[in-house]
Design a protein around this motif. Sequence first.
Motif, PDB file in Angstrom:
ATOM      1  N   THR A 173     -16.546 -29.431  56.148  1.00  0.00           N
ATOM      2  CA  THR A 173     -16.568 -29.054  54.803  1.00  0.00           C
ATOM      3  C   THR A 173     -15.531 -28.169  54.019  1.00  0.00           C
ATOM      4  N   GLN A 174     -14.719 -27.639  54.882  1.00  0.00           N
ATOM      5  CA  GLN A 174     -13.689 -26.459  54.496  1.00  0.00           C
ATOM      6  C   GLN A 174     -12.442 -27.171  54.663  1.00  0.00           C
ATOM      7  N   PRO A 175     -11.434 -27.388  53.860  1.00  0.00           N
ATOM      8  CA  PRO A 175     -10.169 -27.738  54.012  1.00  0.00           C
ATOM      9  C   PRO A 175      -9.409 -26.797  54.971  1.00  0.00           C
ATOM     10  N   ASN A 176      -9.710 -25.480  54.888  1.00  0.00           N
ATOM     11  CA  ASN A 176      -8.990 -24.680  55.728  1.00  0.00           C
ATOM     12  C   ASN A 176      -9.122 -24.886  57.297  1.00  0.00           C
ATOM     13  N   SER A 177     -10.397 -25.367  57.403  1.00  0.00           N
ATOM     14  CA  SER A 177     -10.811 -25.746  59.082  1.00  0.00           C
ATOM     15  C   SER A 177      -9.836 -26.617  59.501  1.00  0.00           C
ATOM     16  N   LEU A 178      -9.560 -27.734  58.803  1.00  0.00           N
ATOM     17  CA  LEU A 178      -8.791 -29.034  59.097  1.00  0.00           C
ATOM     18  C   LEU A 178      -7.235 -28.393  59.095  1.00  0.00           C
ATOM     19  N   PHE A 179      -6.723 -27.621  58.216  1.00  0.00           N
ATOM     20  CA  PHE A 179      -5.639 -26.987  58.382  1.00  0.00           C
ATOM     21  C   PHE A 179      -5.282 -26.418  59.508  1.00  0.00           C
ATOM     22  N   GLY A 180      -6.292 -25.626  60.041  1.00  0.00           N
ATOM     23  CA  GLY A 180      -6.155 -24.795  61.407  1.00  0.00           C
ATOM     24  C   GLY A 180      -6.181 -25.778  62.433  1.00  0.00           C
ATOM     25  N   ILE A 181      -6.775 -26.711  62.376  1.00  0.00           N
ATOM     26  CA  ILE A 181      -6.800 -27.778  63.669  1.00  0.00           C
ATOM     27  C   ILE A 181      -5.441 -28.224  63.752  1.00  0.00           C
ATOM     28  N   LEU A 182      -4.995 -28.533  62.345  1.00  0.00           N
ATOM     29  CA  LEU A 182      -3.770 -29.256  62.048  1.00  0.00           C
ATOM     30  C   LEU A 182      -2.551 -28.425  62.664  1.00  0.00           C
TER      31      LEU A 182
END
Lengths: 267, 333
Positions: A173-182
């Motif tokens: 649900t958090q865009p930041n989590s995805l950016f982190g993984i990215l």
Amino acid sequence: MSGLLPLTSREFKKWYRNPISLVTGLIQPFFWIALFGSAFAGLADLSGASNSIIEGAPNYITFILGGVLTITGLFTAMFTGVNLIFDRRLGTLGRFLIAPIKRSSIVFSKIFSAIARIIIQVAILIGAALVLPDGLRFAHGFTLFDVGVLIAAVLMISFIFASIFNLIAIRITQPNSLFGILNLINLPLLFTSTAMFPPDLMAGWIRTVAKYNPVSWSADSIRTVIINGSLTSSQMSQLGIWLLALFVLAVALVLLTYFLSEKGIRE
Amino acid sequence: MTETIIKTENLTKTYSGSNVKAVDNLNIEIMKGEIYGLLGPNGAGKTTTISMLSTRVAPSGGKAIVAGYDIIKDSLKVRKVIGVVPQDLTTDEDLSGYENLMMVASFYDVNKNKAKEKAAQLLRLVDLEEAANKHVKTYSGGMRKRLELIVGLINEPEILFLDEPTLGLDVQTRSQMWKYIRDIQEKLDVTIILTSHYLDEIDALSSRVTIIDHGKVLVTGTSEELKAKLKGDIIMMTFKTQEEAEKIKEFPNLVDVKDNGPKSVRLKVQDSDRELPNVIEFISKNQLSLTRMTVQKPSLDDVFLEYTGKGIRDAEGGGEFRQTMFNMRRLRR
């Protein structure tokens, strides 16, 4: 897949109506080919045997094109997951989930619109590489077979990473989590591949990792056809293995994305 | 209005990771063509009920038939014949109102020409024609709510679920929304299920209302019926002297009578509209001198209070002042 067409056309509208993302997306390939081409061009002059280091390419841009095309696909594909998370955050996903459309069409509209953008970027990139001074040179002409390999490789690498990042976005649900993984994986993925560097210049262990990195498979497939033109039978079978591996991985991930998104997308 | 369009049997939902039943053995029946109100405080289970009926959330137990289809077995068919306007905004800000409508229409395989016609009709209905081609991000809060309302109608649903349609709107915009909702029900031949925690909203719009709390039905009926169950209207009168105040207690047809301070009396009668002339006649016949008179019909507020044992605002943690007010009113009655 009902819903796929209207949702994909929505993604496109959102893309071309956002001037910043449109322009940066279209300019980015220019930058990459120009910057990478100049930054690493010194490699080609390292020694008298330079041509063998860059695998017989006439110049570095010709060598690196396969890598840049692959990275373009890779990065654009990775970012598609973010759109799904924003749909969730902004509420539009709720509307899609109420509608009698397949769940997977929501996810695949993101993937297909990314693929279409990637194809446009690839076309610009090739054009840019051709007009640059000391740019892309086809040793043996550019055949339909070369085009086919090039497109297949970029498409498969794009499907692979668009699927992975949309799979993550189905639950997150958090865009930041995805950016982190990215951010965690994009550069390591790049530098443990042969996208930028000839394997001969790599440390031994990275060379081993690079051999099994899908990014290398795509970059090397494109490179092989561009540099060599007509292939020897051993080059041909190596190309076949890379493309097959990419294909299997892409199909597996696309199917996984299909089934998991059908099972349910988090509200 | 006798055909059942929604029926639930012991519909239950327990969210994973929680022992509390958000909806607890709910049995309701909704008739075709009515505006059916689900009234309850926040967390009463209204949204969960709507989510289950619109197949967005799977029930943990029980069953429900919506427009002839089972919500579990035929969820796709259910989705095709319903329209939903969720509590949260769902339209895409980067598209125009018209584009939003057309996109959602294509989810339902509405023929393109028909969708165009329908979109124009709906935009006209809620006075959004002029803004139709503007990006939704330029809309005001009220305009967005209106757009949400018609997006839920683009597939010509048999049933429209409205979840808190006026939440967060100012008073003027709210009454405007009510008008649109009434128009929709009249012109589009659609059954509307409306949730709200605004009592006046339910009172103004719905033909029948169910009060739920803690996932359970407390009572169902038209709001007139529910009010009638409180058995009567209040007539408050103040007289010049205490003797006169005592005299009025002899009025026949009383349900109840109480003192309401010095020289003041609270009469409870079955139907104030009918009894008021008699009261006045009684007063003039006995030559009583009245200084003040008020008639109070019970509101849905009182009904809610009666059945939940708390005012709806208190149920939401609305503050001690209201609690005190409600308690005082209850004591006085």
